[in-house]
Structures are given as C-alpha cells and as structure tokens.
Scaffold this motif. Structure first.
Motif, PDB file in Angstrom:
ATOM      1  N   MET A   1       0.822  -1.219   0.000  1.00  0.00           N
ATOM      2  CA  MET A   1       0.000   0.000   0.000  1.00  0.00           C
ATOM      3  C   MET A   1       0.857   1.271   0.000  1.00  0.00           C
ATOM      4  SD  MET A   1      -3.197  -0.845  -0.125  1.00  0.00           S
ATOM      5  CE  MET A   1      -4.122   0.526   0.541  1.00  0.00           C
ATOM      6  N   LYS A   2       2.079   1.169   0.541  1.00  0.00           N
ATOM      7  CA  LYS A   2       2.893   2.380   0.639  1.00  0.00           C
ATOM      8  C   LYS A   2       3.332   2.907  -0.726  1.00  0.00           C
ATOM      9  CE  LYS A   2       7.373   0.073   1.341  1.00  0.00           C
ATOM     10  NZ  LYS A   2       8.543  -0.038   2.258  1.00  0.00           N
ATOM     11  N   TYR A   3       3.262   2.050  -1.753  1.00  0.00           N
ATOM     12  CA  TYR A   3       3.650   2.487  -3.090  1.00  0.00           C
ATOM     13  C   TYR A   3       2.466   3.024  -3.892  1.00  0.00           C
ATOM     14  CZ  TYR A   3       7.908  -0.120  -2.035  1.00  0.00           C
ATOM     15  OH  TYR A   3       9.063  -0.577  -1.451  1.00  0.00           O
ATOM     16  N   LEU A   4       1.264   2.929  -3.335  1.00  0.00           N
ATOM     17  CA  LEU A   4       0.072   3.344  -4.076  1.00  0.00           C
ATOM     18  C   LEU A   4       0.111   4.812  -4.488  1.00  0.00           C
ATOM     19  CD1 LEU A   4      -2.669   2.636  -5.253  1.00  0.00           C
ATOM     20  CD2 LEU A   4      -3.681   3.055  -2.992  1.00  0.00           C
ATOM     21  N   PRO A   5       0.468   5.759  -3.591  1.00  0.00           N
ATOM     22  CA  PRO A   5       0.517   7.170  -4.016  1.00  0.00           C
ATOM     23  C   PRO A   5       1.471   7.408  -5.186  1.00  0.00           C
ATOM     24  CG  PRO A   5       0.570   7.016  -1.630  1.00  0.00           C
ATOM     25  CD  PRO A   5       0.749   5.630  -2.141  1.00  0.00           C
ATOM     26  N   ASN A   6       2.640   6.750  -5.175  1.00  0.00           N
ATOM     27  CA  ASN A   6       3.589   6.927  -6.267  1.00  0.00           C
ATOM     28  C   ASN A   6       3.068   6.329  -7.572  1.00  0.00           C
ATOM     29  OD1 ASN A   6       5.309   8.217  -4.531  1.00  0.00           O
ATOM     30  ND2 ASN A   6       6.716   6.505  -4.283  1.00  0.00           N
ATOM     31  N   LEU A   7       2.326   5.236  -7.473  1.00  0.00           N
ATOM     32  CA  LEU A   7       1.712   4.654  -8.666  1.00  0.00           C
ATOM     33  C   LEU A   7       0.681   5.612  -9.266  1.00  0.00           C
ATOM     34  CD1 LEU A   7       1.255   0.916  -7.572  1.00  0.00           C
ATOM     35  CD2 LEU A   7       2.895   1.831  -9.241  1.00  0.00           C
ATOM     36  N   ILE A   8      -0.073   6.280  -8.387  1.00  0.00           N
ATOM     37  CA  ILE A   8      -1.049   7.265  -8.868  1.00  0.00           C
ATOM     38  C   ILE A   8      -0.327   8.442  -9.524  1.00  0.00           C
ATOM     39  CG2 ILE A   8      -2.870   8.869  -8.169  1.00  0.00           C
ATOM     40  CD1 ILE A   8      -3.573   6.919  -5.921  1.00  0.00           C
ATOM     41  N   THR A   9       0.799   8.854  -8.935  1.00  0.00           N
ATOM     42  CA  THR A   9       1.589   9.939  -9.526  1.00  0.00           C
ATOM     43  C   THR A   9       2.122   9.536 -10.895  1.00  0.00           C
ATOM     44  OG1 THR A   9       2.266  10.637  -7.300  1.00  0.00           O
ATOM     45  CG2 THR A   9       3.510  11.528  -9.149  1.00  0.00           C
ATOM     46  N   LEU A  10       2.528   8.278 -11.036  1.00  0.00           N
ATOM     47  CA  LEU A  10       2.998   7.807 -12.336  1.00  0.00           C
ATOM     48  C   LEU A  10       1.878   7.790 -13.365  1.00  0.00           C
ATOM     49  CD1 LEU A  10       5.450   4.938 -11.303  1.00  0.00           C
ATOM     50  CD2 LEU A  10       6.024   7.166 -12.286  1.00  0.00           C
ATOM     51  N   LEU A  11       0.645   7.572 -12.915  1.00  0.00           N
ATOM     52  CA  LEU A  11      -0.494   7.704 -13.821  1.00  0.00           C
ATOM     53  C   LEU A  11      -0.627   9.147 -14.302  1.00  0.00           C
ATOM     54  CD1 LEU A  11      -3.330   5.508 -12.240  1.00  0.00           C
ATOM     55  CD2 LEU A  11      -2.135   5.132 -14.416  1.00  0.00           C
ATOM     56  N   ASN A  12      -0.331  10.089 -13.405  1.00  0.00           N
ATOM     57  CA  ASN A  12      -0.314  11.499 -13.788  1.00  0.00           C
ATOM     58  C   ASN A  12       0.717  11.730 -14.895  1.00  0.00           C
ATOM     59  OD1 ASN A  12      -0.435  14.296 -13.930  1.00  0.00           O
ATOM     60  ND2 ASN A  12       0.320  14.656 -11.869  1.00  0.00           N
ATOM     61  N   VAL A  13       1.902  11.135 -14.735  1.00  0.00           N
ATOM     62  CA  VAL A  13       2.945  11.238 -15.773  1.00  0.00           C
ATOM     63  C   VAL A  13       2.446  10.645 -17.087  1.00  0.00           C
ATOM     64  CG1 VAL A  13       5.259  10.503 -16.455  1.00  0.00           C
ATOM     65  CG2 VAL A  13       4.822  11.177 -14.084  1.00  0.00           C
ATOM     66  N   LEU A  14       1.810   9.473 -17.006  1.00  0.00           N
ATOM     67  CA  LEU A  14       1.308   8.815 -18.210  1.00  0.00           C
ATOM     68  C   LEU A  14       0.252   9.656 -18.914  1.00  0.00           C
ATOM     69  CD1 LEU A  14       1.041   6.347 -20.083  1.00  0.00           C
ATOM     70  CD2 LEU A  14      -0.631   5.416 -18.450  1.00  0.00           C
ATOM     71  N   GLY A  16      -0.358  12.849 -18.586  1.00  0.00           N
ATOM     72  CA  GLY A  16       0.234  14.088 -19.077  1.00  0.00           C
ATOM     73  C   GLY A  16       1.027  13.877 -20.355  1.00  0.00           C
ATOM     74  N   SER A  17       1.730  12.757 -20.450  1.00  0.00           N
ATOM     75  CA  SER A  17       2.504  12.452 -21.652  1.00  0.00           C
ATOM     76  C   SER A  17       1.578  12.214 -22.839  1.00  0.00           C
ATOM     77  CB  SER A  17       3.385  11.216 -21.412  1.00  0.00           C
ATOM     78  OG  SER A  17       4.311  11.451 -20.365  1.00  0.00           O
ATOM     79  N   ILE A  18       0.477  11.502 -22.602  1.00  0.00           N
ATOM     80  CA  ILE A  18      -0.500  11.282 -23.674  1.00  0.00           C
ATOM     81  C   ILE A  18      -1.106  12.618 -24.105  1.00  0.00           C
ATOM     82  CG2 ILE A  18      -2.718  10.216 -24.248  1.00  0.00           C
ATOM     83  CD1 ILE A  18      -1.969   7.929 -22.346  1.00  0.00           C
ATOM     84  N   PHE A  34      -7.076  14.163 -21.331  1.00  0.00           N
ATOM     85  CA  PHE A  34      -6.005  13.483 -20.600  1.00  0.00           C
ATOM     86  C   PHE A  34      -5.321  14.407 -19.602  1.00  0.00           C
ATOM     87  CE2 PHE A  34      -6.638  10.373 -23.915  1.00  0.00           C
ATOM     88  CZ  PHE A  34      -6.452   9.170 -23.224  1.00  0.00           C
ATOM     89  N   PHE A  35      -5.328  15.697 -19.881  1.00  0.00           N
ATOM     90  CA  PHE A  35      -4.856  16.662 -18.870  1.00  0.00           C
ATOM     91  C   PHE A  35      -5.710  16.581 -17.613  1.00  0.00           C
ATOM     92  CE2 PHE A  35      -6.004  20.810 -17.055  1.00  0.00           C
ATOM     93  CZ  PHE A  35      -4.825  21.107 -16.387  1.00  0.00           C
ATOM     94  N   MET A  36      -7.034  16.540 -17.779  1.00  0.00           N
ATOM     95  CA  MET A  36      -7.925  16.467 -16.620  1.00  0.00           C
ATOM     96  C   MET A  36      -7.733  15.163 -15.854  1.00  0.00           C
ATOM     97  SD  MET A  36      -9.417  19.265 -16.190  1.00  0.00           S
ATOM     98  CE  MET A  36     -10.335  18.597 -14.796  1.00  0.00           C
ATOM     99  N   LEU A  37      -7.504  14.059 -16.561  1.00  0.00           N
ATOM    100  CA  LEU A  37      -7.220  12.792 -15.878  1.00  0.00           C
ATOM    101  C   LEU A  37      -5.934  12.910 -15.057  1.00  0.00           C
ATOM    102  CD1 LEU A  37      -8.103  10.224 -18.702  1.00  0.00           C
ATOM    103  CD2 LEU A  37      -9.391  10.665 -16.592  1.00  0.00           C
ATOM    104  N   GLY A  38      -4.934  13.597 -15.630  1.00  0.00           N
ATOM    105  CA  GLY A  38      -3.687  13.811 -14.900  1.00  0.00           C
ATOM    106  C   GLY A  38      -3.889  14.663 -13.664  1.00  0.00           C
ATOM    107  N   VAL A  39      -4.709  15.719 -13.773  1.00  0.00           N
ATOM    108  CA  VAL A  39      -4.983  16.591 -12.628  1.00  0.00           C
ATOM    109  C   VAL A  39      -5.710  15.821 -11.527  1.00  0.00           C
ATOM    110  CG1 VAL A  39      -6.338  18.587 -11.871  1.00  0.00           C
ATOM    111  CG2 VAL A  39      -4.955  18.739 -13.932  1.00  0.00           C
TER     112      VAL A  39
END
Length: 246
Positions: A1-14, A16-18, A34-39
């Motif tokens: 569970m401790k890695y969950l926030p970073n995984l969500i942040t990586l979704l933001n990167v994904l 944002g890149s799209i 996709f910007f809104m999904l990142g936000v």
C-alpha cells in the motif's frame, strides 16, 4: 500500500505524456481530456498519501516532475498550437510542429513557439514551490494546474462554447501573446492565493472557500467552458481582495 501514491503519480505522468502527444498532433480536445485525468491523479496521490501516512521525499519530487509534464509542458504546447492557428489564417494542418516551417517566414514559422514561455515559467514556479516551506495553506503565484486549466479551456471554448466574438478574440495573435505573458507572470507573481485545503469543514473557518466553490459551480453550469478562464480570474481577484480586507 505504501507504493500506491507513487503509482497514482505515475499515472499522472502517463496521462500528461499522452496529453502532450495529442497537443502536438493538434487534437486539443483529447489533450484536455487526458490533462484532466492527470490533474485528478495529482489531487488523488497527495490525498491517498496523507490517508495512508506514507508521504515521502521521493513522492514529493515525483509529484513535481509529473506536474511539469501535465501542467507545464502540455499548456505550453497547446498555446503553440493556438498561436500557430492565429498567424496562419484558415490553416487546418494536423500538426503545427510538422508543418510550421513549411509556411515560410519568421512570423508563421517561429513565433508560435513563444507559447513555450508558459512551460519555462511553470518550471521556475515548480522549482520555487519545492524549496518554499511556507506554501502550505496558501500559494505564492498561480498554481500550475490552475494556470494550465485556463489555457486548455481556450480550444474547448472554440470548439463547443464560442461565439463569433470569443472565437475571433481567442484566435487573435496579440491577445494570445498577452495571455502568454500574463500566464508567465501569474505563475511566479509575488501574490498570495488561498489553497482549497480544509483543516475542518465549518463554514465560519472556510466561508471564502465555500463561496468560491459554489459560485464556480454556478458559472460552469451557466457558461460551460467559457466559465473556466473567468473562474481562474475570479480566484486571483478573490484572493487579492480577501488579503486586503484582512
């Protein structure tokens, strides 16, 4: 569970890149989606980290890098496209970055890259935020997601919510140039803006935030996409007047 926030942040990167890819391809409505999904991921990662009690220095730095893509690079690319459209009347190319140099002349070929000033200013704003320990309950300068939101609202207004007046204004190169400079200034302006964070939910302690949220919802319901730049302007003015009143 401790890695969950970073995984969500990586979704933001994904996301944002799209969004950046869609912006380059001049698919600006999809860039906005996709910007809104990142936000949303940007909001969720910090919330999840606080709930789980797993905030870390790695997460803080990763969050800032994700914001640089989603809320820094993407609005700069979108502004490039808008500037390209404004100086190439009737031009409907799929991609400014593939076609701009073929248009000939400095004005049409190179001027649109001035939109990347938003990206540069976002980088400075995020770097300052990382080393400033005072921006907890308020912000100094316009946050990058809010700045990006009003830039990405412009093509949505053109497509779904515009009038002859608003469309001609948005596609005016001088208006867009002024907007780019204003955006760059507000990102790093020495003005204090309230943060939409709640230590408690009492109306007395959060009256300004509740009024802002309600009025923003009313504007969105009545004006649709046209409300977004007005809400950002309302946010800045409300913060300034509230500080003067106090």
């Amino acid at each position: 569970m401790k890695y969950l926030p970073n995984l969500i942040t990586l979704l933001n990167v994904l996301f944002g890149s799209i969004a950046a890819v869609f912006a380059v391809l001049n698919r600006l409505e999809w860039a906005a989606v996709f910007f809104m999904l990142g936000v949303l991921c940007d909001f969720a990662d910090g919330l999840v980290a606080r709930k789980l009690g797993v905030q870390s220095e790695l997460g803080i730095q990763l969050d800032s890098l994700a914001d640089m893509i989603t809320s820094g690079l993407v609005p700069g690319l979108v502004m490039c496209q808008l500037l390209a459209m404004s100086v190439n009347a009737g031009w409907n190319a799929d991609s400014f970055f593939a076609e701009a140099l073929a248009q000939g002349g400095w004005w049409g070929a190179w001027f649109p890259f001035a939109g990347l000033l938003i990206t540069l200013s976002s980088a400075v704003r995020l770097a300052r935020f990382n080393i400033d320990e005072n921006q907890v309950n308020s912000f100094i300068g316009l946050p990058t997601p809010a700045n990006a939101l009003w830039i990405l609202s412009l093509p949505l207004i053109l497509m779904y919510n515009g009038s002859e007046f608003t469309n001609s204004l948005i596609l005016n190169p001088w208006f867009l140039s002024g907007l780019t400079l204003l955006s760059a200034y507000l990102l790093n302006a020495p003005i204090e803006l309230f943060a939409l964070k709640f230590d408690n939910y009492s109306f007395r302690d959060n009256s300004l935030k509740y009024i802002f949220i309600v009025l923003s919802l009313v504007m969105v319901l009545t004006l649709q996409f046209l409300a977004i730049p007005l809400i950002v302007l309302f946010y800045v003015l409300t913060s300034l007047f509230s500080k003067k009143a106090s």
